[in-house]
Write a protein that holds these residues in place. Structure first.
Motif, PDB file in Angstrom:
ATOM      1  N   CYS A 113     119.449  46.162  50.557  1.00 19.84           N
ATOM      2  CA  CYS A 113     119.977  47.283  49.773  1.00 19.84           C
ATOM      3  C   CYS A 113     121.442  47.577  50.112  1.00 19.84           C
ATOM      4  N   ALA A 114     121.897  47.102  51.266  1.00 21.07           N
ATOM      5  CA  ALA A 114     123.299  47.299  51.658  1.00 21.07           C
ATOM      6  C   ALA A 114     124.165  46.137  51.211  1.00 21.07           C
ATOM      7  N   HIS A 115     123.674  45.327  50.290  1.00 23.28           N
ATOM      8  CA  HIS A 115     124.419  44.144  49.814  1.00 23.28           C
ATOM      9  C   HIS A 115     125.741  44.581  49.179  1.00 23.28           C
ATOM     10  N   ARG A 123     123.826  52.621  48.058  1.00 26.59           N
ATOM     11  CA  ARG A 123     123.103  51.819  49.052  1.00 26.59           C
ATOM     12  C   ARG A 123     122.131  52.658  49.888  1.00 26.59           C
ATOM     13  N   ALA A 124     122.639  53.678  50.563  1.00 31.11           N
ATOM     14  CA  ALA A 124     121.751  54.498  51.400  1.00 31.11           C
ATOM     15  C   ALA A 124     120.678  55.198  50.556  1.00 31.11           C
ATOM     16  N   PRO A 125     121.019  55.806  49.390  1.00 29.76           N
ATOM     17  CA  PRO A 125     119.959  56.406  48.564  1.00 29.76           C
ATOM     18  C   PRO A 125     118.905  55.396  48.130  1.00 29.76           C
ATOM     19  N   LEU A 126     119.336  54.181  47.836  1.00 31.32           N
ATOM     20  CA  LEU A 126     118.376  53.154  47.429  1.00 31.32           C
ATOM     21  C   LEU A 126     117.396  52.848  48.565  1.00 31.32           C
ATOM     22  N   MET A 127     117.902  52.794  49.774  1.00 30.52           N
ATOM     23  CA  MET A 127     117.020  52.563  50.930  1.00 30.52           C
ATOM     24  C   MET A 127     116.026  53.708  51.081  1.00 30.52           C
ATOM     25  N   LEU A 128     116.508  54.946  50.907  1.00 26.45           N
ATOM     26  CA  LEU A 128     115.630  56.101  51.092  1.00 26.45           C
ATOM     27  C   LEU A 128     114.487  56.091  50.089  1.00 26.45           C
ATOM     28  N   ALA A 159     118.704  47.957  38.668  1.00 30.80           N
ATOM     29  CA  ALA A 159     119.008  46.999  37.603  1.00 30.80           C
ATOM     30  C   ALA A 159     119.971  45.933  38.120  1.00 30.80           C
ATOM     31  N   ARG A 160     120.896  46.353  38.979  1.00 31.29           N
ATOM     32  CA  ARG A 160     121.855  45.409  39.549  1.00 31.29           C
ATOM     33  C   ARG A 160     121.126  44.364  40.406  1.00 31.29           C
ATOM     34  N   ILE A 161     120.162  44.799  41.195  1.00 30.85           N
ATOM     35  CA  ILE A 161     119.394  43.864  42.021  1.00 30.85           C
ATOM     36  C   ILE A 161     118.615  42.894  41.140  1.00 30.85           C
ATOM     37  N   ARG A 162     117.971  43.451  40.094  1.00 32.37           N
ATOM     38  CA  ARG A 162     117.176  42.595  39.204  1.00 32.37           C
ATOM     39  C   ARG A 162     118.054  41.588  38.465  1.00 32.37           C
ATOM     40  N   ASP A 163     119.169  42.065  37.925  1.00 30.02           N
ATOM     41  CA  ASP A 163     120.002  41.201  37.082  1.00 30.02           C
ATOM     42  C   ASP A 163     120.716  40.121  37.879  1.00 30.02           C
ATOM     43  N   THR A 164     121.098  40.459  39.110  1.00 28.74           N
ATOM     44  CA  THR A 164     121.816  39.476  39.914  1.00 28.74           C
ATOM     45  C   THR A 164     120.880  38.631  40.761  1.00 28.74           C
ATOM     46  N   PRO A 177     127.018  43.611  60.874  1.00 27.76           N
ATOM     47  CA  PRO A 177     127.825  44.816  61.161  1.00 27.76           C
ATOM     48  C   PRO A 177     128.422  45.434  59.909  1.00 27.76           C
ATOM     49  N   GLU A 178     128.787  44.588  58.925  1.00 20.60           N
ATOM     50  CA  GLU A 178     129.376  45.111  57.686  1.00 20.60           C
ATOM     51  C   GLU A 178     128.389  45.996  56.941  1.00 20.60           C
ATOM     52  N   ARG A 179     127.111  45.655  57.011  1.00 19.94           N
ATOM     53  CA  ARG A 179     126.094  46.422  56.288  1.00 19.94           C
ATOM     54  C   ARG A 179     125.444  47.502  57.152  1.00 19.94           C
ATOM     55  N   LEU A 180     125.776  47.522  58.414  1.00 21.81           N
ATOM     56  CA  LEU A 180     125.065  48.394  59.344  1.00 21.81           C
ATOM     57  C   LEU A 180     125.273  49.871  59.042  1.00 21.81           C
ATOM     58  N   ALA A 181     126.488  50.267  58.642  1.00 14.25           N
ATOM     59  CA  ALA A 181     126.790  51.689  58.484  1.00 14.25           C
ATOM     60  C   ALA A 181     125.865  52.336  57.454  1.00 14.25           C
TER      61      ALA A 181
END
Length: 408
Positions: A113-115, A123-128, A159-164, A177-181
């Motif tokens: 989700c942090a892609h 990103r964070a809302p999607l994880m929640l 939709a972005r995850i599905r389409d890509t 580390p880039e996605r960690l925050a």
């Protein structure tokens, strides 16, 4: 065998709370379609409410829900393609093999989700929502935005995850580390939402416990990174004080009036160790800073006073690391309690009015600082607004007791 509908409903709710994220991760792992996985699991929960009262609660509700959701995924796929591939043994997905490179399916999904291809604000809302099972309204509250806007943001992200066709594979070690925050932000947001609801009767520790568990996994996965240790320390400091935040009658007790003998020493010692270990990396970040603030509060019973100088320094550092409303409010209070209430009020007034208009902690802080400045009319107005925005009955009662004649 039949079961009372209320008991079946409680069992379904408990399974949803404790396993929602894990089941979504398993369901979405096959076709990378998070929205379809959520739809399938929602259908399975509805089916459980119909089936369990008539046939009894299954011995393994999670496996039952997973199987039901998988069946709905199968039917949907059959309708689309009229070609159903053989499904794997679902129960094998409930546990990872011992040599799995990643310690938890939920954590893996959070890093997906942090892609970088996903909107940073989503990103964070999607994880929640996807991993931890929070609804859009609670997520919106955590991020101080409108539920409708948050729902649209989440729909676009899925939709972005599905389409890509984003892969559910681990990012390379160099990418972690880039996605960690964002992963840390989501875990902490889940903890704070769980903290607000700790007095619910069923599984009160579900969300805070989940957040601490995920943070422990992160510390183990990334031992060289200091911020996961800072976040874990922060949550442990808060959890250590849980028993003291209500008195025997259930009334709210503010931090400065808590009985420190009720604080959990083991958790405090663990938190102090984590904070010390994180400092060795010499990379100071937001969560280490927030944990250090909690450490200062923990010292009060030992030293007999609150070190306001240290707190002001730490809050200055914190607002340099984050533009979070909570950090700004905390700094304003410390400015006021250090002897400059006008500076505290100015700091509160500098915040975006649209973001704080319905933010209860901002109004509580405004009442507190206005009292320190001697502006009792302003304090009373702020207190009335804060009370109207408070959902917790115990906290509302505490605020009502802070009227003009209160000594506090």
């Amino acid at each position: 065998m039949t079961t009372q509908p209320d008991a079946a409903e409680r069992a379904a709710e408990k399974a949803a709370r404790s396993s929602y994220g894990r089941l979504i991760a398993i369901l979405a792992a096959t076709d990378r379609n998070i929205a379809a996985a959520e739809d399938a699991l929602s259908d399975a929960l509805l089916s459980a409410l119909d089936h369990w009262p008539r046939h009894g609660i299954p011995a393994n509700p999670d496996a039952w829900l997973l199987t039901a959701a998988r069946n709905r995924q199968k039917n949907a796929a059959r309708a689309r393609t009229n070609h159903q591939k053989a499904e794997p043994d679902l129960l094998l997905h409930l546990f990872l093999p011992e040599d799995a490179p990643f310690p938890d399916e939920r954590l893996r999904l959070m890093f997906v989700c942090a892609h970088p291809a996903i909107d940073p604000a989503a990103r964070a809302p999607l994880m929640l929502q996807t991993v931890l099972g929070l609804d859009a309204a609670r997520i919106a509250r955590a991020f101080l935005t409108e539920p409708a806007a948050m729902s649209q943001r989440l729909v676009r992200a899925k939709a972005r995850i599905r389409d890509t066709g984003l892969r559910f594979a681990l990012p390379e070690p160099a990418d972690l580390p880039e996605r960690l925050a964002e992963v840390l932000d989501a875990i902490y947001a889940a903890f704070t939402q769980g903290w607000d609801g700790l007095d619910t009767p069923d599984a009160p520790d579900a969300l805070t416990g989940e957040a601490i568990w995920l943070a422990r996994l992160l510390v183990a996965l990334l031992p060289e990174e200091p911020e996961p240790k800072g976040l874990l320390a922060l949550m442990l400091y808060c959890t250590a004080r849980r028993a003291a935040r209500r008195d025997a009658a259930g009334a709210f007790v503010p931090l400065e009036h808590q009985d420190s003998r009720l604080w959990n020493r083991d958790l405090i010692i663990e938190a102090e160790g984590l904070l010390t270990d994180a400092a060795r990396a010499a990379r100071f970040g937001r969560y280490q800073c927030e944990a250090a603030i909690q450490s200062v509060h923990i010292q009060r019973p030992i030293t007999g006073s609150l070190n306001l100088t240290a707190l002001r320094t730490l809050y200055d550092l914190l607002v340099a690391h984050t533009d979070g409303i909570g950090a700004q409010i905390g700094r304003a209070i410390i400015l006021a309690e250090s002897g400059d209430p006008n500076a505290g009020l100015a700091a509160l007034d500098a915040l975006d009015p649209a973001r704080v208009a319905a933010h209860q902690p901002w109004w509580v802080a405004r009442h507190r600082i206005a009292r320190l400045s001697g502006d009792l009319d302003l304090a009373e107005t702020a207190l009335d607004t804060a009370i109207n925005l408070t959902e917790d009955p115990a906290l509302r009662a505490f605020l009502r007791a802070q009227g003009p004649t209160s000594p506090n």
